[in-house]
Design a protein around this motif. Sequence first.
Motif, PDB file in Angstrom:
ATOM      1  N   LEU A  97       0.823  -1.214   0.000  1.00  0.00           N
ATOM      2  CA  LEU A  97       0.000   0.000   0.000  1.00  0.00           C
ATOM      3  C   LEU A  97       0.856   1.264   0.000  1.00  0.00           C
ATOM      4  O   LEU A  97       0.459   2.299  -0.521  1.00  0.00           O
ATOM      5  CB  LEU A  97      -0.927   0.019   1.223  1.00  0.00           C
ATOM      6  N   ASP A  98       2.026   1.205   0.616  1.00  0.00           N
ATOM      7  CA  ASP A  98       2.880   2.392   0.741  1.00  0.00           C
ATOM      8  C   ASP A  98       4.311   2.028   0.362  1.00  0.00           C
ATOM      9  O   ASP A  98       5.086   1.639   1.211  1.00  0.00           O
ATOM     10  CB  ASP A  98       2.795   2.924   2.173  1.00  0.00           C
ATOM     11  N   LEU A  99       4.731   2.162  -0.922  1.00  0.00           N
ATOM     12  CA  LEU A  99       3.946   2.745  -1.991  1.00  0.00           C
ATOM     13  C   LEU A  99       4.264   2.023  -3.294  1.00  0.00           C
ATOM     14  O   LEU A  99       4.219   2.583  -4.359  1.00  0.00           O
ATOM     15  CB  LEU A  99       4.282   4.259  -2.071  1.00  0.00           C
ATOM     16  N   LYS A 100       4.609   0.722  -3.164  1.00  0.00           N
ATOM     17  CA  LYS A 100       5.023  -0.011  -4.354  1.00  0.00           C
ATOM     18  C   LYS A 100       3.840  -0.333  -5.274  1.00  0.00           C
ATOM     19  O   LYS A 100       4.003  -0.410  -6.488  1.00  0.00           O
ATOM     20  CB  LYS A 100       5.781  -1.266  -3.946  1.00  0.00           C
TER      21      LYS A 100
ATOM     22  N   GLU B  22      11.757   8.631   0.605  1.00  0.00           N
ATOM     23  CA  GLU B  22      10.597   9.466   0.965  1.00  0.00           C
ATOM     24  C   GLU B  22      10.271   9.348   2.443  1.00  0.00           C
ATOM     25  O   GLU B  22       9.904  10.332   3.086  1.00  0.00           O
ATOM     26  CB  GLU B  22       9.378   9.053   0.132  1.00  0.00           C
ATOM     27  N   GLU B  23      10.428   8.142   2.974  1.00  0.00           N
ATOM     28  CA  GLU B  23       9.935   7.885   4.334  1.00  0.00           C
ATOM     29  C   GLU B  23      10.684   8.686   5.400  1.00  0.00           C
ATOM     30  O   GLU B  23      10.191   8.838   6.513  1.00  0.00           O
ATOM     31  CB  GLU B  23      10.011   6.383   4.646  1.00  0.00           C
ATOM     32  N   THR B  24      11.885   9.150   5.090  1.00  0.00           N
ATOM     33  CA  THR B  24      12.580   9.951   6.101  1.00  0.00           C
ATOM     34  C   THR B  24      12.863  11.369   5.617  1.00  0.00           C
ATOM     35  O   THR B  24      13.734  12.034   6.150  1.00  0.00           O
ATOM     36  CB  THR B  24      13.896   9.275   6.558  1.00  0.00           C
TER      37      THR B  24
HETATM   38 ZN   LIG Z   1       4.594   6.638   1.208  1.00  0.00          ZN
END
Ligand SMILES: [Zn+2]
Length: 477
Positions: free
Chosen positions: A146-149, A181-183
Motif C-alpha cells: 500500500l505504501d507505496l510499491k 521518501e519515508e525519512t
Molecule cells: Zn509513502
Amino acid sequence: MINLSSQRKFNLDLVADLEESARWEMVGEEALDLLREYVRFPTVNDPDGLDAERAEHSPWLAGREEEAARWLAKYLRAEGIATELLEAAPGRLNLIARLPGTGDGRAITLLSHSDVVPAKRGEWESDIDPFTATVRGDYLYGRGTLDLKGLGIAHLMTLLLLSRQKVPLRRDVVLLIVADEETGGQFGAEWLLRQRPELFDTEVVLGEGGYSPRGLLPGMGTIHAISVAEKGYLELELSVEGKSHHASMPAPNDAPARLINGLARVLTMRNDIRLTPAPRALLKHLANGATGLHRLLLKFPEMAVRLAPRRISASSIVGAMLKDTIALTILESGHKSNVIPGQARAILSIRFLPGTNVEGLIDKIRRALDDPEVRIKRLKYKPANASDFTTPQFKALLKHAGAEEADALVTPILSPGASDCRFWRQAHVNCYGWIPFVIPGSDLHSVHGPNERISIAAFRQGIKSMYRAVAEMAMTA
Ligand SMILES: [Zn+2]
C-alpha cells in the motif's frame, strides 16, 4: 532476481482496443507479477537502525533502493522507454523515465517512492514474511504493497500501456520513482529536484497522500480521497532547568512540576476550527451520505463551524483537517526514585493548517505555558502546502476515480501527514495524492504497521482507473 524472460509480458502494440476485458485480465497478471517481485526487494529505510557514528558520518546507509531501481529501469528500457538512474549517495538510486509527447502542453508527472518503512517480522502473522510477497485469497501481503510499491507499479504499467498502445500524447508523461521518501527526501525527491530543476516544469504531479477506503465512515461507500494539500509540521522542545535535590522536600518550582503544569495548560488550550478549501469540499460531499440535522450541518460547513464546532470535528480524521493539533510525544525527566531531577524536557509535535500563522501559534503556546522558566526551542519545521483543485487534470481524476462503482465518492482532502508532493507544491506546481485501490477502511492500519496488504482485485481495478485518467490528461493540452 532480475530475470525478464521469466516475467509474463504481453505485447499490446497490435491491440487496438484495450477496453476489452480479456486484455485487462492480462495487464492485471503482468502487474501482479511485477508488484510481487518489487516487494521482494527489501528497500527498508531505517535511520534508527544506524549507530551514532554512521548516523553522523554516513547517514545514507539507512536505506538501499539500488537493486529495486536497477530492476525497474531494466524493465522500462526493455520496452524502449528512455530511463535514467541518478545516485544521490551510495546505494540511493532515483529513477526518471520519460515518454515523449508532442509538447503541446506541459508534462504529466507520476511520482512514487521505492523505499519502505521497517517491518518487524514478529508482529506479522506467523506464516507471513513482509518481504516474500505472499498471496492469500484475494490479498497480496508485503511491506510496501500500500505504501507505496502498488502505486509505483500502477504508474509504471500506465507508462508501458501508453507506449505499447502508441497513444497519441500531447504532453510528455514522466515517471519518477524516488528513494528516501519515508525519512524526508534528503537522498530522494529533494536531492533530485536540485539536480534536475526541469522536473518542476510539469502541469501536474500525481503522487500519494490519500487512499480509497470503503466503510470508513458510517453510511458511506468508497471514498476516493485525493489529497490536494498537506498540513505543516513543527516540532518544539520545551525544557526546564532547576536544582536537583532529595525527594523528601519537594518544592513547587521543581523542574518536572513546572514543566507538567505548563504542559497541562498547553494541551487543554482551545484550538479553533478553521475551514480551508479541501475540507470544505469534503464536508459538502459527506452531506449526501448523512441524514437529518447532521446533513444540514455538512451542507453548510461555514454555518456548522460556527454553530456546532464540536459535532463537526468529532471524528478524529475530519477533526485533524479542521484545526491545528498539538501532541505531546516525548516527556523525559529523572532516573532515581528518591531524587527530584534538575531537568525536565518534552517534545510537542504540532501539525498546522495551510494559512496558520506559525509565529502566532508559538506565542499562544508561550502564553499558555505562562512560565518564563520553560524554554522553547524549535527543532523541525515544514511549511503547510495546498494545490488548486479546479483544474482540468483534477476533473479527469473526478471522472475516472470510482467510475465503475455505484456508490463511490471522489473528494479532495487535506492530508495531516507530509509527502514528497510538498516539494512541488512549494514551487506552485499542483500535486494530487491519489491511490486508486479500493481497500477496507480497517486496512489503513496496515500502512506502516503489521500485515500490510493489498486486495488483488482492487489493485487490478486501480490500474485501469489510473491508465484512463492519465491517458485523458496526456492526450489533451
Ligand atoms: Zn509513502
